[in-house]
Write a protein that holds these residues in place. Structure first.
Motif, PDB file in Angstrom:
ATOM      1  N   ASN A   1       0.836  -1.201   0.000  1.00 42.66           N
ATOM      2  CA  ASN A   1       0.000   0.000   0.000  1.00 42.66           C
ATOM      3  C   ASN A   1       0.872   1.252   0.000  1.00 42.66           C
ATOM      4  N   PRO A   2       0.350   2.373  -0.489  1.00 39.78           N
ATOM      5  CA  PRO A   2      -1.037   2.562  -0.929  1.00 39.78           C
ATOM      6  C   PRO A   2      -1.281   2.120  -2.376  1.00 39.78           C
ATOM      7  N   GLY A   3      -0.209   1.627  -3.035  1.00 35.93           N
ATOM      8  CA  GLY A   3      -0.322   1.302  -4.446  1.00 35.93           C
ATOM      9  C   GLY A   3      -1.443   0.350  -4.797  1.00 35.93           C
ATOM     10  N   LEU A   4      -1.548  -0.753  -4.063  1.00 35.35           N
ATOM     11  CA  LEU A   4      -2.546  -1.761  -4.403  1.00 35.35           C
ATOM     12  C   LEU A   4      -3.964  -1.192  -4.308  1.00 35.35           C
ATOM     13  N   ASP A   5      -4.260  -0.547  -3.182  1.00 39.26           N
ATOM     14  CA  ASP A   5      -5.618  -0.038  -2.994  1.00 39.26           C
ATOM     15  C   ASP A   5      -5.937   1.103  -3.952  1.00 39.26           C
ATOM     16  N   TYR A   6      -4.979   1.979  -4.191  1.00 39.34           N
ATOM     17  CA  TYR A   6      -5.213   3.092  -5.107  1.00 39.34           C
ATOM     18  C   TYR A   6      -5.343   2.597  -6.550  1.00 39.34           C
ATOM     19  N   SER A   7      -4.639   1.530  -6.881  1.00 37.99           N
ATOM     20  CA  SER A   7      -4.757   1.003  -8.238  1.00 37.99           C
ATOM     21  C   SER A   7      -6.150   0.414  -8.468  1.00 37.99           C
ATOM     22  N   LEU A   8      -6.728  -0.197  -7.437  1.00 39.26           N
ATOM     23  CA  LEU A   8      -8.104  -0.694  -7.548  1.00 39.26           C
ATOM     24  C   LEU A   8      -9.081   0.466  -7.728  1.00 39.26           C
ATOM     25  N   ALA A   9      -8.839   1.560  -6.994  1.00 43.43           N
ATOM     26  CA  ALA A   9      -9.673   2.751  -7.162  1.00 43.43           C
ATOM     27  C   ALA A   9      -9.537   3.304  -8.575  1.00 43.43           C
TER      28      ALA A   9
ATOM     29  N   GLN B   1      -1.579   7.245 -10.321  1.00 45.74           N
ATOM     30  CA  GLN B   1      -0.142   7.169 -10.062  1.00 45.74           C
ATOM     31  C   GLN B   1       0.318   8.375  -9.245  1.00 45.74           C
ATOM     32  N   ALA B   2      -0.206   9.551  -9.564  1.00 42.10           N
ATOM     33  CA  ALA B   2       0.148  10.759  -8.822  1.00 42.10           C
ATOM     34  C   ALA B   2      -0.293  10.655  -7.368  1.00 42.10           C
ATOM     35  N   ALA B   3      -1.463  10.074  -7.151  1.00 44.69           N
ATOM     36  CA  ALA B   3      -1.973   9.911  -5.788  1.00 44.69           C
ATOM     37  C   ALA B   3      -1.105   8.945  -4.995  1.00 44.69           C
ATOM     38  N   ILE B   4      -0.655   7.871  -5.644  1.00 46.87           N
ATOM     39  CA  ILE B   4       0.234   6.908  -4.983  1.00 46.87           C
ATOM     40  C   ILE B   4       1.542   7.588  -4.597  1.00 46.87           C
ATOM     41  N   THR B   5       2.120   8.330  -5.547  1.00 45.00           N
ATOM     42  CA  THR B   5       3.390   9.019  -5.293  1.00 45.00           C
ATOM     43  C   THR B   5       3.253  10.000  -4.139  1.00 45.00           C
ATOM     44  N   ALA B   6       2.165  10.775  -4.143  1.00 46.95           N
ATOM     45  CA  ALA B   6       1.937  11.753  -3.083  1.00 46.95           C
ATOM     46  C   ALA B   6       1.790  11.071  -1.734  1.00 46.95           C
ATOM     47  N   ALA B   7       1.074   9.956  -1.698  1.00 49.62           N
ATOM     48  CA  ALA B   7       0.862   9.237  -0.446  1.00 49.62           C
ATOM     49  C   ALA B   7       2.173   8.668   0.091  1.00 49.62           C
ATOM     50  N   ILE B   8       3.018   8.178  -0.817  1.00 47.16           N
ATOM     51  CA  ILE B   8       4.318   7.632  -0.412  1.00 47.16           C
ATOM     52  C   ILE B   8       5.208   8.735   0.151  1.00 47.16           C
TER      53      ILE B   8
ATOM     54  N   VAL C   1      -9.642   8.428 -19.758  1.00 47.90           N
ATOM     55  CA  VAL C   1      -9.246   7.132 -19.198  1.00 47.90           C
ATOM     56  C   VAL C   1      -7.762   7.147 -18.854  1.00 47.90           C
ATOM     57  N   ARG C   2      -6.955   7.655 -19.776  1.00 46.00           N
ATOM     58  CA  ARG C   2      -5.519   7.725 -19.503  1.00 46.00           C
ATOM     59  C   ARG C   2      -5.216   8.689 -18.365  1.00 46.00           C
ATOM     60  N   LYS C   3      -6.019   9.730 -18.255  1.00 43.10           N
ATOM     61  CA  LYS C   3      -5.857  10.687 -17.154  1.00 43.10           C
ATOM     62  C   LYS C   3      -6.161  10.011 -15.818  1.00 43.10           C
TER      63      LYS C   3
ATOM     64  N   GLN D   1     -13.808  17.882  -8.539  1.00 38.60           N
ATOM     65  CA  GLN D   1     -12.527  17.710  -7.862  1.00 38.60           C
ATOM     66  C   GLN D   1     -11.507  17.039  -8.779  1.00 38.60           C
ATOM     67  N   LYS D   2     -10.242  17.128  -8.410  1.00 41.71           N
ATOM     68  CA  LYS D   2      -9.195  16.433  -9.147  1.00 41.71           C
ATOM     69  C   LYS D   2      -9.285  14.939  -8.841  1.00 41.71           C
ATOM     70  N   PRO D   3      -9.244  14.097  -9.872  1.00 40.45           N
ATOM     71  CA  PRO D   3      -9.342  12.653  -9.624  1.00 40.45           C
ATOM     72  C   PRO D   3      -8.316  12.135  -8.618  1.00 40.45           C
ATOM     73  N   LYS D   4      -7.098  12.673  -8.662  1.00 39.99           N
ATOM     74  CA  LYS D   4      -6.060  12.157  -7.758  1.00 39.99           C
ATOM     75  C   LYS D   4      -6.412  12.401  -6.290  1.00 39.99           C
TER      76      LYS D   4
END
Length: 226
Positions: free
Chosen positions: A23-31, A207-214, A199-201, A84-87
């Motif tokens: 985490n948070p990669g796995l859970d955020y990737s599911l989102a 990915q941006a959300a994962i990076t920020a969380a890390i 979709v690509r966004k 809101q911003k998706p991330k």
């Protein structure tokens, strides 16, 4: 199955029942997978310049039922957060999502819930494969694109883009001789015109959300240790 269900199967080891990434990669990737699915279904989109919603922000197009409880629950969440911003929505979208997907896959007989204890004290649940036929089909499609160079459909490309964002492609396609070539092909697919910009966004924002969380987690850990 949902893209999120296919993704979760790929991110859990069939034998050990443990995830191959944390985490948070796995859970955020599911989102991110759910957001992609809702975008492909025409329920949500990303605003462009000149619209009522600010460019780059989420807009909800249709709140009618998708016929899937997991998607409908997240769509209702997004309807309250339009603009809101998706991330910034990944944490909310991911809440309890993994548990819901795991429970559904157990109900379908695809996974089994193997309950035990660590050191005889701490309860733990593993999720080994019970019926791997569907996952095998998904992996065959991935390998055809990543190893043989065939063109992916939207769902396969979405999975590749999500796996690439997590940097786990070599952990999923484990028998590739040239790992660098495998990663290059995955990156090529992720950055190509495989789907609509929205979709690509969604993948980019996940990915941006994962990076920020890390970064936040690392900063907190550093502060605690100083």
């Amino acid at each position: 199955m949902l893209i999120a269900e296919d993704l979760l199967l790929l991110l859990y080891n069939d034998e050990s029942g443990k995830p191959i990434t944390g985490n948070p990669g796995l859970d955020y990737s599911l989102a991110g997978a759910v957001l992609i699915e809702l975008t492909l279904l025409g329920r949500v989109d990303i605003a462009v310049a000149g619209e009522d919603v600010k460019e780059g922000r989420l807009k909800v197009l249709d709140t009618s039922s998708t016929g899937d409880a997991i998607l409908d629950e997240r769509l209702a969440m997004l309807a309250e957060k339009s603009g809101q911003k998706p991330k910034n929505l990944m944490s909310k979208l991911s809440k309890k999502l993994r548990d819901q997907v795991l429970a559904r896959l157990v109900e379908r007989g695809v996974l089994e819930a193997d309950k035990g204890r660590v050191l005889g004290l701490f309860p733990v649940t593993r999720w080994p494969a019970k019926d791997a036929r569907h996952e095998a089909e998904v992996r065959t499609a991935l390998e055809s694109v990543l190893k043989l160079g065939t063109q992916p459909d939207e769902r396969t490309a979405a999975l590749i883009a999500l796996l690439n964002a997590l940097n786990v492609v070599p952990k999923v396609i484990t028998d590739a001789v040239d790992k660098k070539a495998l990663k290059r092909r995955a990156k090529e697919i992720a950055e190509s015109e495989w789907a609509a910009e929205a979709v690509r966004k969604a993948v980019q924002d996940m990915q941006a959300a994962i990076t920020a969380a890390i970064v936040v987690s690392s900063s907190a850990g550093g502060a605690a240790g100083s």
